[in-house]
Design an enzyme around this catalytic site. Sequence first.
Site, PDB file in Angstrom:
ATOM      1  N   HIS A  55       0.824  -1.284  -0.060  1.00 18.63           N
ATOM      2  CA  HIS A  55       0.080  -0.113  -0.040  1.00 18.63           C
ATOM      3  C   HIS A  55       0.757   1.326  -0.040  1.00 18.63           C
ATOM      4  CE1 HIS A  55      -3.017  -2.963   1.208  1.00 18.63           C
ATOM      5  NE2 HIS A  55      -3.931  -2.081   0.976  1.00 18.63           N
ATOM      6  N   HIS A  62       2.039  -4.135   9.059  1.00 17.25           N
ATOM      7  CA  HIS A  62       3.593  -3.818   8.697  1.00 17.25           C
ATOM      8  C   HIS A  62       4.368  -3.015   9.763  1.00 17.25           C
ATOM      9  CE1 HIS A  62       2.911  -4.728   4.435  1.00 17.25           C
ATOM     10  NE2 HIS A  62       1.683  -4.105   4.517  1.00 17.25           N
TER      11      HIS A  62
END
Length: 271
Positions: free
Chosen positions: A193, A235
Amino acid sequence: MPASQPRSRARDRNNVLNRAEFLSLNQPLKGNQESRSSSRKQSGQAGAAGAQNTNPKERRQSQQLPEEDCMQLNPSFKGIAFNSLLAIDICMSKRLGVCANRASSWGGARSMINLLGITGHGIPWIAGTLICLVKSSTLAGQEVLMNLLLALLLDIMIVAGLQKLAKRKGPYDINPGLLDYLTMDTYAFPAGHASRVAMLSKFFLNHLVLAIPLRILLVLWALCVGFSRVMIGRHHITDVLSGFVFGYLQFRLVELIWMSSNTCQMLISIW
């Protein structure tokens, strides 16, 4: 005396152990002792021959094993610095994962953070680009949209390849969603992303005429999407930062291989 001799002979005859079938019990096991001694000698000779036949390289390796262990116990300064930074990254990422699950401090905002992450997913952007490409009637618009589609496809392939090589897991044990499996975004490093929003924001800033407020909102949107991946525990911080860097590099790659209007028209006609 002559009477005692026949008595002793009679006793020997009456003794059961003096029979032929029991004579082996009264004799020492000479054969077994000899076989044991011979086997010991053979094993000793085989060990000596094996010691002589060993290569000098193997002897050196056996002598170097303690030194290798010492090197592992005493890492270099670079190794210590890298491990320290990695530990700080993991600790800070776990602290910032405030929406990792429902029981987290900001667990109620998890659905909103996930919705923000969907705005940076690859599938909606590819679908929207294809729809705009079909409805576009100008050559300039089709050129930009075709190169944008190329950039999105390159982003998915590059990030998927890097994640397969690194195979780094996130700070929390969170299973990827359906859209993540479709784009092969299943590992943590680099953040897909973050790379995508960095590439898109740079692409729009470079090829679209936008007002200054829209430019600021575009940059803030990219930062919020990247930070949201840390908040939901998907993440690490370094994954997001590296994703921004890879996104910028992907934009530079697309600029180098920019397709001209004629090339885009040829591809559209084939499609």
